[in-house]
Design an enzyme around this catalytic site. Structure first.
Site, PDB file in Angstrom:
ATOM      1  N   GLU A  93       3.086   4.214 -12.243  1.00 22.68           N
ATOM      2  CA  GLU A  93       2.101   5.298 -12.229  1.00 22.68           C
ATOM      3  C   GLU A  93       2.788   6.643 -12.020  1.00 22.68           C
ATOM      4  O   GLU A  93       3.575   6.815 -11.093  1.00 22.68           O
ATOM      5  CB  GLU A  93       1.070   5.050 -11.119  1.00 22.68           C
ATOM      6  N   GLU A 135     -10.647   5.395 -10.407  1.00 23.73           N
ATOM      7  CA  GLU A 135     -10.186   5.204  -9.033  1.00 23.73           C
ATOM      8  C   GLU A 135     -11.273   5.608  -8.043  1.00 23.73           C
ATOM      9  O   GLU A 135     -12.141   6.410  -8.349  1.00 23.73           O
ATOM     10  CB  GLU A 135      -8.974   6.105  -8.750  1.00 23.73           C
TER      11      GLU A 135
HETATM   12  P1  C2E Z   1      -2.922   7.295  -5.356  1.00 17.68           P
HETATM   13  O1  C2E Z   1      -1.851   6.832  -6.252  1.00 17.68           O
HETATM   14  O2  C2E Z   1      -4.067   8.030  -5.975  1.00 17.68           O
HETATM   15  O3  C2E Z   1      -3.428   6.039  -4.580  1.00 17.68           O
HETATM   16  C1  C2E Z   1      -4.717   5.741  -4.349  1.00 17.68           C
HETATM   17  C2  C2E Z   1      -5.144   6.237  -3.042  1.00 17.68           C
HETATM   18  O4  C2E Z   1      -6.549   6.151  -2.935  1.00 17.68           O
HETATM   19  C3  C2E Z   1      -4.615   5.374  -1.906  1.00 17.68           C
HETATM   20  O5  C2E Z   1      -4.399   6.198  -0.826  1.00 17.68           O
HETATM   21  C4  C2E Z   1      -5.759   4.481  -1.608  1.00 17.68           C
HETATM   22  O6  C2E Z   1      -5.763   3.943  -0.310  1.00 17.68           O
HETATM   23  C5  C2E Z   1      -6.924   5.424  -1.780  1.00 17.68           C
HETATM   24  N1  C2E Z   1      -8.179   4.725  -2.069  1.00 17.68           N
HETATM   25  C6  C2E Z   1      -8.359   3.525  -2.646  1.00 17.68           C
HETATM   26  N2  C2E Z   1      -9.672   3.252  -2.796  1.00 17.68           N
HETATM   27  C7  C2E Z   1     -10.328   4.332  -2.318  1.00 17.68           C
HETATM   28  C8  C2E Z   1     -11.691   4.656  -2.211  1.00 17.68           C
HETATM   29  O7  C2E Z   1     -12.580   3.896  -2.596  1.00 17.68           O
HETATM   30  N3  C2E Z   1     -12.023   5.853  -1.702  1.00 17.68           N
HETATM   31  C9  C2E Z   1     -11.039   6.751  -1.277  1.00 17.68           C
HETATM   32  N4  C2E Z   1     -11.411   7.930  -0.789  1.00 17.68           N
HETATM   33  N5  C2E Z   1      -9.736   6.480  -1.359  1.00 17.68           N
HETATM   34  C10 C2E Z   1      -9.385   5.257  -1.879  1.00 17.68           C
HETATM   35  P2  C2E Z   1      -3.115   6.118  -0.010  1.00 17.68           P
HETATM   36  O8  C2E Z   1      -2.702   4.714   0.123  1.00 17.68           O
HETATM   37  O9  C2E Z   1      -3.324   6.937   1.207  1.00 17.68           O
HETATM   38  O10 C2E Z   1      -2.089   6.818  -0.924  1.00 17.68           O
HETATM   39  C11 C2E Z   1      -2.147   8.151  -1.153  1.00 17.68           C
HETATM   40  C12 C2E Z   1      -1.188   8.563  -2.199  1.00 17.68           C
HETATM   41  O11 C2E Z   1       0.122   8.361  -1.789  1.00 17.68           O
HETATM   42  C13 C2E Z   1      -1.275   7.748  -3.456  1.00 17.68           C
HETATM   43  O12 C2E Z   1      -2.338   8.230  -4.237  1.00 17.68           O
HETATM   44  C14 C2E Z   1       0.022   7.961  -4.098  1.00 17.68           C
HETATM   45  O13 C2E Z   1       0.027   9.121  -4.817  1.00 17.68           O
HETATM   46  C15 C2E Z   1       0.908   8.091  -2.911  1.00 17.68           C
HETATM   47  N6  C2E Z   1       1.630   6.832  -2.723  1.00 17.68           N
HETATM   48  C16 C2E Z   1       1.256   5.704  -2.101  1.00 17.68           C
HETATM   49  N7  C2E Z   1       2.213   4.775  -2.184  1.00 17.68           N
HETATM   50  C17 C2E Z   1       3.223   5.327  -2.882  1.00 17.68           C
HETATM   51  C18 C2E Z   1       4.477   4.873  -3.303  1.00 17.68           C
HETATM   52  O14 C2E Z   1       4.905   3.714  -3.100  1.00 17.68           O
HETATM   53  N8  C2E Z   1       5.257   5.750  -4.007  1.00 17.68           N
HETATM   54  C19 C2E Z   1       4.839   7.008  -4.257  1.00 17.68           C
HETATM   55  N9  C2E Z   1       5.622   7.819  -4.937  1.00 17.68           N
HETATM   56  N10 C2E Z   1       3.651   7.460  -3.914  1.00 17.68           N
HETATM   57  C20 C2E Z   1       2.845   6.616  -3.223  1.00 17.68           C
HETATM   58 CA    CA Z   2      -4.545   8.074  -8.118  1.00 21.31          CA
HETATM   59 CA    CA Z   3      -1.545   5.705  -7.847  1.00 19.67          CA
END
Ligand code: C2E
Ligand code: CA
Ligand code: CA
Length: 786
Positions: A657, A744
């Site tokens: 992604e 999403e």
């Molecule tokens: P993202 O790629 O958009 O990941 C989805 C985020 O939305 C995740 O937050 C997830 O927990 C959250 N989410 C899932 N379902 C829902 C929902 O129904 N409602 C709401 N409000 N949120 C939901 P998370 O885990 O806090 O991650 C935030 C961001 O951090 C991710 O956005 C991604 O950009 C980054 N991230 C997370 N893991 C990695 C990784 O391994 N590598 C990199 N480069 N970025 C990461």
């Molecule tokens: Ca996303």
């Molecule tokens: Ca993502």
């Protein structure tokens, strides 16, 4: 005269005559060399004197008798032993005192006296020797001629001694030997040539005579002694001239020394090097023979005589131009062959003072700009704090940093950067009052200390003037350049009462100024401090988190709308810090990106996700997020390839992604990177569509498989008609380009229903499953898609 010449040519055998000449010259040279040794080596003076006198005496005697052997008066000749040995004795016994007198010779009178005694030696040898010659007849002497010959012999001897005295170690030696030769020969031939042998058969030879052969043997023995002495003298001479060369080398060495060096015998200078002469402004040879005290300024004590230990003293030298020169004198007693000496090394303290001043300058200034440096800043702040505490006058600290300076340095090179820094320094100097200080902290950071600050407005005004002045165009190395500056301000006592704190707070304000966009002036504010401190702590913890195993991955399912089955999972990072607690990715990913830690962290996440996904029996995809920093890394395709090979995950089951921001930074590089990834067989997803530029051109240009609609659209899709329209058109557009569309953040059933109505392919959100653990052999329980 005619008689004498005729006697030489007619009555003498030429071969023997030449031998007499050689003996005479050789003996003279040896004797003179030995005499010089007696002068050079006072410790063995008596020995060398005796040797010189002996050689000279034997030389005279041998010369005389070889010449007599060469002389053939036409009758039988034998020698009476008493007179003959007496003539040898007188030669040696008078030559020794002659040498002794000449040795101490400091005046021409001495040479004359020595010459007289030596003349007596020659005359004695000759005349006694002649008395010992026995012929059948008698010699008739020409008395005035004999007296003349004696006077001439003495005169030439005196000249020889004088030649030696005037130039002891130069050509004087050869000249002396030649003059002695003349003295001996003149005396001999005048004596012989003017004598007439009158035959008288009544003359009876005395009982003690020796034939010519006997005399020849005696001479041979004598000459052996002379030759031995000569060899010794030559050997010694060679050694001594080597020593003289050594001394000359040492003198050169002393001359090469930067310090003034003098060697004193008692109070008197016997040697002085060029440096000392230069210090006092005189020629080295003018110093020799002078008392050292004469070099000192009036009132200065001369170096202590007769000291046995080295010592150091300060004094003032008196220069030729009348000025006084401060010096340091190192005194070192030394034992020379002829007695104790003092070696005085004189060091010019002016140069040292200048060097010390230079070192002080270097310690307090920045060599590039000539501004005061960091060390000076700290001293200045200490003083300013003390003064402010006493007088209650506040002061301000302005930290400034050049904007875009790094670009100039990288683009045009360091010489241009250096010149720019010098111009900056000049502008800062001209902007400030003399009581304010400007310091270079290092790199492109400067600090201004403004004293006598009335209010904050005045400090801000100065800050703005600095920004303005430094933002004006520059002409450096033939180029026109523009840079800017940001300024952070802290104020005593408002923002701190000690230098370290004031500097730190001005720095924090500067950080804020830069964060607000460049060319700003920011005042310190305590809330800035807390935020910055927090951020530093996070950075610190993050550095060790990976190695300490504080990260885990959770998986959020993506559900296909049609079938209601789990099509795949998105891997999401979780950090549980024992110090900071649980921190969301939004908090640590930006810091990891700034510090570069995202590279090892992202690699770890990729490897971990692929390893786990490979164990899933359901065979669904795993989506891994890539940071823009990772995408810029040229090694990323290699890493992905390695991880796939290592974990055995099928490439088609891995989806990477990527957000739009990753594509904007360097479009071409991103494109080649993505194409290389694509060739590995992995899938690519455009993440967070709708939050950035949302340019549809990306979808056409880049080889994406999946489009992920950001949750901000999804949140409003059920209630807001315009959001619904956008979502619908994005879905249609994506599908038109052959992409799978995933929505999403689906939290509510009505959102799911709307997405289904618009024909979305898959959904992801809390409604369908929160991020969590995936059991290896179990897919997430199927949910009703209704
Ligand atoms: P993202 O790629 O958009 O990941 C989805 C985020 O939305 C995740 O937050 C997830 O927990 C959250 N989410 C899932 N379902 C829902 C929902 O129904 N409602 C709401 N409000 N949120 C939901 P998370 O885990 O806090 O991650 C935030 C961001 O951090 C991710 O956005 C991604 O950009 C980054 N991230 C997370 N893991 C990695 C990784 O391994 N590598 C990199 N480069 N970025 C990461
Ligand atoms: Ca996303
Ligand atoms: Ca993502």
């Amino acid at each position: 005269m005619y008689r004498i010449l005729a006697c030489i040519s007619d009555d003498h055998a030429p071969g023997l005559l030449a031998l007499a000449g050689l003996i005479c010259l050789g003996a003279n040279l040896v004797a003179v060399t030995l005499l010089q040794r007696s002068l050079a080596v006072p410790a063995r003076r008596l020995f060398w004197l005796l040797a010189a006198g002996f050689t000279a005496g034997v030389g005279i005697w041998s010369t005389h008798f070889v010449a007599m052997l060469a002389y053939d008066p036409g009758t039988l000749v034998s020698y009476e032993v008493g007179w003959t040995s007496g003539s040898l004795a007188i030669a040696v016994l008078l030559a020794i005192p002659a040498a002794a007198i000449a040795r101490t010779g400091r005046s021409g009178l001495r040479s004359a006296l020595a010459g007289l005694v030596f003349g007596l030696a020659i005359a004695g040898t000759h005349n006694l020797g002649m008395l010992g010659v026995v012929i059948p007849g008698t010699f008739v002497w020409d008395v005035p001629a004999v007296i003349l010959s004696d006077v001439l012999g003495a005169a030439f001897s005196a000249l020889a001694f004088e030649a030696l005295r005037r130039d002891l170690f130069g050509a004087g030696r050869a000249a002396a030997a030649a003059l002695f030769f003349i003295a001996i020969f003149v005396l001999h031939f005048i004596g012989i040539g003017t004598a007439v042998a009158v035959p008288d058969p009544t003359v009876v030879a005395p009982p003690w005579t020796m034939p010519r052969e006997g005399l020849a043997a005696a001479i041979a023995a004598m000459m052996l002694a002379v030759l031995t002495l000569g060899a010794c003298a030559a050997w010694l001479d060679a050694r001594m001239s080597a020593a003289a060369a050594e001394i000359a080398r040492m003198r050169e060495l002393a001359d090469a020394a930067l310090e003034g060096i003098a060697i004193l015998r008692g109070p008197t200078i016997t040697e002085a090097n060029r440096s000392l002469a230069a210090l006092v402004g005189r020629a080295p040879q003018d110093l020799v023979g002078q008392p050292f005290a004469g070099l000192l300024a009036p009132g200065e004590d001369p170096p202590g005589e007769g000291r046995s230990a080295p010592s150091v003293a300060r004094a003032r030298l008196l220069r030729a131009d009348g000025t006084a020169l401060p010096v340091e004198m190192h005194l070192q007693p030394m034992a020379f062959a002829d007695g104790p000496r003092q070696v005085v090394a004189v060091r010019d303290l002016r140069e040292r003072a200048a060097a010390e001043a230079h070192i002080r300058f270097l310690a307090h200034h920045d060599p590039l700009t000539g501004l005061l440096n960091r060390a000076s800043l700290h001293e200045r702040l200490e003083r300013a704090v003390v003064a402010a505490k006493e007088g209650g006058r506040p002061f301000a600290l302005l930290c400034l940093d050049l904007d875009r300076f790094k670009d100039v340095n990288d683009t045009f090179g360091h010489p241009v950067g250096d010149e720019l820094l010098r111009i900056v320094a000049g502008r800062l100097r001209s902007l400030l009052r003399s009581e304010d200080g400007v310091y270079r902290q290092g790199g492109d950071e400067f600090v201004v200390v403004q004293t006598g600050v009335a209010d904050l407005a005045g400090v801000e005004a100065l800050g703005r003037r600095i920004v303005e002045a430094l933002s004006a165009p520059y002409a450096a190395a033939g180029r026109h350049l523009t840079i800017g500056a940001s300024v952070g301000v802290s104020l005593y006592p408002r923002d701190g009462t000690d230098p370290v704190q004031l500097l730190k707070n001005a720095d924090i304000a500067l950080y804020k100024a830069k964060g607000e966009g460049r060319g700003r002036v920011a005042l310190f504010d305590p809330s800035l401090d807390a935020a910055l401190r927090e951020r530093r702590r996070l950075e610190e913890e993050l550095r060790h988190a990976l190695a300490r195993g504080e990260f885990t991955l959770v998986y959020q399912p993506q559900v296909a709308i049609e079938s209601g089955r789990v099509a795949g999972y998105e891997a999401l990072l979780r950090w549980r810090s024992p110090v900071l607690g649980d921190r969301p990715p939004s908090c640590f990913i930006p810091v990891a990106e700034e510090t570069g830690l995202v590279l090892p962290l992202g690699a770890w996440a990729l490897r971990q996700a692929c390893r786990e996904a490979a164990s899933w029996t359901a065979g669904c995809t795993v989506a891994v997020n890539l940071s823009p920093v990772q995408l810029q890394d040229a090694d990323l395709p290699v890493l992905v390839q390695e991880v796939l090979a290592e974990t055995g995950l099928e490439p088609s089951r891995l989806e990477l992604e990527i957000t739009e921001t990753a594509l904007i930074r360097d479009r071409d590089r991103a494109l080649t990177g993505l194409e290389r990834l694509k060739t590995l067989g992995v899938r690519l997803a455009l993440d967070d569509f709708g939050t950035g530029y949302s340019s549809l051109s990306y979808l056409q240009t880049f080889p994406f498989d999946t489009l992920k609609i950001d949750r901000c659209f999804v949140a409003r899709v059920a209630e807001d008609a315009s959001s619904a329209t956008i979502v619908e058109s994005v879905i249609r557009l994506g599908q038109g380009l052959g992409l799978r569309v995933v929505a999403e953040g689906v939290e509510h059933e009505n959102q799911l229903a709307a997405l289904r109505a618009h024909g979305c392919d898959a959904v992801q959100g809390y409604l369908l499953g929160a991020p969590g653990v995936v059991a290896a052999d179990r897919a997430v329980p199927r949910r009703s898609a209704a």
